[in-house]
Scaffold this motif. Structure first.
Motif, PDB file in Angstrom:
ATOM      1  N   MET A  22       0.843  -1.178   0.000  1.00 51.69           N
ATOM      2  CA  MET A  22       0.000   0.000   0.000  1.00 51.69           C
ATOM      3  C   MET A  22       0.886   1.238   0.000  1.00 51.69           C
ATOM      4  SD  MET A  22      -2.873   0.929   2.798  1.00 51.69           S
ATOM      5  CE  MET A  22      -4.322   1.730   2.266  1.00 51.69           C
ATOM      6  N   SER A  23       0.603   2.204  -0.858  1.00 49.83           N
ATOM      7  CA  SER A  23       1.442   3.395  -0.960  1.00 49.83           C
ATOM      8  C   SER A  23       1.077   4.402   0.123  1.00 49.83           C
ATOM      9  CB  SER A  23       1.276   4.037  -2.341  1.00 49.83           C
ATOM     10  OG  SER A  23      -0.051   4.508  -2.498  1.00 49.83           O
ATOM     11  N   GLU A  24       2.046   5.247   0.449  1.00 53.52           N
ATOM     12  CA  GLU A  24       1.863   6.315   1.436  1.00 53.52           C
ATOM     13  C   GLU A  24       0.925   7.370   0.853  1.00 53.52           C
ATOM     14  OE1 GLU A  24       3.258   8.210   5.131  1.00 53.52           O
ATOM     15  OE2 GLU A  24       3.618   6.218   4.354  1.00 53.52           O
ATOM     16  N   GLN A  25      -0.053   7.815   1.636  1.00 58.49           N
ATOM     17  CA  GLN A  25      -0.991   8.826   1.186  1.00 58.49           C
ATOM     18  C   GLN A  25      -0.825  10.078   2.008  1.00 58.49           C
ATOM     19  OE1 GLN A  25      -4.800   6.922   1.616  1.00 58.49           O
ATOM     20  NE2 GLN A  25      -4.693   6.062  -0.409  1.00 58.49           N
ATOM     21  N   GLY A  26      -1.062  11.236   1.381  1.00 59.84           N
ATOM     22  CA  GLY A  26      -0.975  12.503   2.086  1.00 59.84           C
ATOM     23  C   GLY A  26       0.457  12.987   2.178  1.00 59.84           C
ATOM     24  N   VAL A  27       0.620  14.232   2.621  1.00 66.58           N
ATOM     25  CA  VAL A  27       1.923  14.868   2.738  1.00 66.58           C
ATOM     26  C   VAL A  27       2.013  15.509   4.122  1.00 66.58           C
ATOM     27  CG1 VAL A  27       3.385  16.709   1.812  1.00 66.58           C
ATOM     28  CG2 VAL A  27       1.967  15.366   0.255  1.00 66.58           C
ATOM     29  N   LYS A  87      -0.806  15.343   8.520  1.00 66.62           N
ATOM     30  CA  LYS A  87      -0.935  14.736   7.190  1.00 66.62           C
ATOM     31  C   LYS A  87      -2.424  14.491   6.966  1.00 66.62           C
ATOM     32  CE  LYS A  87       1.185  10.827   6.449  1.00 66.62           C
ATOM     33  NZ  LYS A  87       1.746   9.550   5.953  1.00 66.62           N
ATOM     34  N   LEU A 112      -5.371  12.930   5.031  1.00 67.53           N
ATOM     35  CA  LEU A 112      -5.563  11.738   4.204  1.00 67.53           C
ATOM     36  C   LEU A 112      -6.699  11.969   3.210  1.00 67.53           C
ATOM     37  CD1 LEU A 112      -5.173   9.164   7.086  1.00 67.53           C
ATOM     38  CD2 LEU A 112      -3.435   9.916   5.456  1.00 67.53           C
ATOM     39  N   PRO A 113      -6.716  11.260   2.084  1.00 65.87           N
ATOM     40  CA  PRO A 113      -7.788  11.436   1.105  1.00 65.87           C
ATOM     41  C   PRO A 113      -9.158  11.222   1.761  1.00 65.87           C
ATOM     42  CG  PRO A 113      -6.022  10.123   0.165  1.00 65.87           C
ATOM     43  CD  PRO A 113      -5.720  10.271   1.626  1.00 65.87           C
ATOM     44  N   HIS A 169      -5.241  21.796  -0.365  1.00 68.19           N
ATOM     45  CA  HIS A 169      -4.530  20.629  -0.903  1.00 68.19           C
ATOM     46  C   HIS A 169      -5.172  20.190  -2.207  1.00 68.19           C
ATOM     47  CE1 HIS A 169      -3.687  20.805   3.353  1.00 68.19           C
ATOM     48  NE2 HIS A 169      -2.577  20.180   3.087  1.00 68.19           N
TER      49      HIS A 169
END
Length: 107
Positions: free
Chosen positions: A1-6, A17, A19-20, A106
């Motif tokens: 699973m890829s990292e989400q958010g910054v 951070k 999240l979507p 964002h």
């Protein structure tokens, strides 16, 4: 699973951070250095916060609450609230409805 958010800086010693989001619910991870504070504020959104690590002292409408890892706290709509990290830690905040004030910054 890829990292989400910054991760981005919020208050001194605090990073968040976002999240979507879903259609009416969103989550945000917030990490704190020991002693860092999330300044007192209020918003029309209902909020739940879960302590992922560390210990935190919240003040909600003048009432103090201390939570640690695995504990959660409800923050009602329009409640004036702030938090202080009693030790280094991380929170997971959930909001409904969506916090457009945060999401609109964002792309």
């Amino acid at each position: 699973m890829s990292e989400q958010g910054v991760w981005e800086n919020a208050e001194p010693g605090v990073q968040r951070k976002i999240l979507p989001p879903g259609q009416s619910l969103m989550m945000m991870m917030v990490r704190f250095e020991a002693g860092a504070e999330g300044y007192q504020h209020a918003h029309p959104h209902e909020q739940m916060t879960l302590c992922l690590e560390g210990r935190f002292e919240f003040v909600i409408d003048g009432e103090k609450h201390v939570i640690g890892k695995g504990e959660n706290l409800h923050i009602p709509c329009h409640a004036v609230h702030g938090v202080k990290a009693l030790e280094k830690g991380m929170l997971l905040d959930c909001f409904t409805p969506l916090r457009d004030d945060l999401l609109n910054r964002h792309p």
